[in-house]
Design a protein around this motif. Structure first.
Motif, short mmCIF file in Angstrom:
data_model
loop_
_atom_site.label_atom_id
_atom_site.label_comp_id
_atom_site.label_asym_id
_atom_site.label_seq_id
_atom_site.Cartn_x
_atom_site.Cartn_y
_atom_site.Cartn_z
N TYR A 120 0.97 -1.26 0.10
CA TYR A 120 -0.02 0.14 0.13
C TYR A 120 0.87 0.98 -0.11
O TYR A 120 1.90 1.36 0.99
CB TYR A 120 -0.91 0.00 1.32
CG TYR A 120 -1.70 -1.23 1.34
CD1 TYR A 120 -3.18 -0.96 0.87
CD2 TYR A 120 -1.51 -2.49 1.62
CE1 TYR A 120 -4.03 -2.19 0.77
CE2 TYR A 120 -2.13 -3.50 1.63
CZ TYR A 120 -3.55 -3.37 1.32
OH TYR A 120 -4.42 -4.50 1.32
N ASP B 242 0.81 5.58 -1.34
CA ASP B 242 0.00 6.79 -1.76
C ASP B 242 0.96 7.89 -1.53
O ASP B 242 1.33 8.43 -0.53
CB ASP B 242 -1.43 6.89 -1.08
CG ASP B 242 -2.15 8.27 -1.70
OD1 ASP B 242 -1.51 8.93 -2.59
OD2 ASP B 242 -3.12 8.39 -1.34
N HIS C 281 0.04 10.86 0.67
CA HIS C 281 -0.40 10.44 1.86
C HIS C 281 1.19 10.77 2.65
O HIS C 281 1.99 9.80 2.52
CB HIS C 281 -0.85 9.07 2.11
CG HIS C 281 -1.13 8.97 3.51
ND1 HIS C 281 -1.47 7.78 3.81
CD2 HIS C 281 -0.99 9.64 4.68
CE1 HIS C 281 -1.72 7.63 5.35
NE2 HIS C 281 -1.34 8.81 5.77
N GLN D 248 3.65 7.36 2.97
CA GLN D 248 3.02 6.17 3.29
C GLN D 248 3.52 5.31 2.32
O GLN D 248 3.44 5.16 1.22
CB GLN D 248 1.64 6.41 3.51
CG GLN D 248 1.13 4.82 3.67
CD GLN D 248 -0.25 4.62 2.88
OE1 GLN D 248 -0.75 5.25 2.13
NE2 GLN D 248 -0.87 3.25 3.14
N HIS E 201 -7.31 5.88 10.11
CA HIS E 201 -7.10 6.51 8.68
C HIS E 201 -7.93 5.42 7.46
O HIS E 201 -7.87 4.44 7.67
CB HIS E 201 -5.65 6.62 8.18
CG HIS E 201 -5.38 7.67 7.09
ND1 HIS E 201 -5.62 7.25 5.95
CD2 HIS E 201 -5.34 8.87 7.29
CE1 HIS E 201 -5.04 8.21 5.10
NE2 HIS E 201 -5.12 9.44 5.96
N HIS E 202 -8.46 6.02 6.41
CA HIS E 202 -9.08 5.29 5.56
C HIS E 202 -8.19 4.17 5.02
O HIS E 202 -8.51 3.20 4.32
CB HIS E 202 -9.50 6.13 4.55
CG HIS E 202 -8.80 6.91 3.55
ND1 HIS E 202 -7.98 6.41 2.46
CD2 HIS E 202 -8.19 8.12 3.69
CE1 HIS E 202 -7.27 7.31 1.79
NE2 HIS E 202 -7.20 8.37 2.67
N THR E 203 -6.75 4.55 4.88
CA THR E 203 -5.67 3.66 4.40
C THR E 203 -5.71 2.37 5.29
O THR E 203 -5.32 1.19 4.69
CB THR E 203 -4.28 4.21 4.05
OG1 THR E 203 -3.93 4.76 5.40
CG2 THR E 203 -4.58 5.07 3.06
N GLN E 204 -5.64 2.84 6.46
CA GLN E 204 -5.76 1.57 7.54
C GLN E 204 -6.96 0.65 7.10
O GLN E 204 -6.85 -0.45 7.23
CB GLN E 204 -5.29 1.91 8.89
CG GLN E 204 -4.25 2.57 9.29
CD GLN E 204 -4.26 3.32 10.67
OE1 GLN E 204 -5.16 4.08 10.88
NE2 GLN E 204 -3.16 3.32 11.14
N ARG F 215 -6.58 -1.85 4.42
CA ARG F 215 -5.85 -2.94 4.47
C ARG F 215 -6.68 -4.09 5.41
O ARG F 215 -6.63 -5.14 4.98
CB ARG F 215 -4.64 -2.52 5.49
CG ARG F 215 -3.64 -1.79 4.68
CD ARG F 215 -2.50 -1.51 5.53
NE ARG F 215 -2.14 0.03 5.27
CZ ARG F 215 -1.59 0.92 5.98
NH1 ARG F 215 -1.35 0.52 7.19
NH2 ARG F 215 -1.40 2.28 5.70
#
Length: 90
Positions: free
Chosen positions: A16, A18, A21, A33, A70-73, A76
């Motif tokens: 992942y 970005d 980010h 990130q 966070h939306h990235t977590q 996952r």
């Protein structure tokens, strides 16, 4: 490494990243990130707070939606729970 648990890697959920980010820490360190997310099996150890954590616990999947993150977590965790056949590369 941050939980006190010993684990055996059993698979890859995905990679992942970005470039938009950017994480800025209070000590002035700035990072972009990039995360490699694995599945694992606990082989030993004990949950312990480290200098990178303030709370540790196991959470049932049905409670994950209630947790602030966070939306990235969240992405996952979603990919892990979907038990995808191939890793996410993004």
């Amino acid at each position: 490494e941050e939980t006190g648990l010993d684990v055996e890697i059993t698979g890859l959920v995905g990679t992942y990243t970005d470039p938009k980010h950017i994480i800025a820490y209070a000590d002035g360190e700035v990072r972009r990130q990039f995360n490699v997310c694995f599945t694992a099996r606990i082989t030993g150890g004990q949950l312990e707070i480290s200098d990178e954590s303030t709370e540790l616990r196991f959470v049932p999947p049905e409670e994950i939606e209630e947790l602030p993150m966070h939306h990235t977590q969240r992405l996952r965790l979603q990919h892990f729970l979907e038990q995808r056949e191939t890793p996410y590369l993004g």
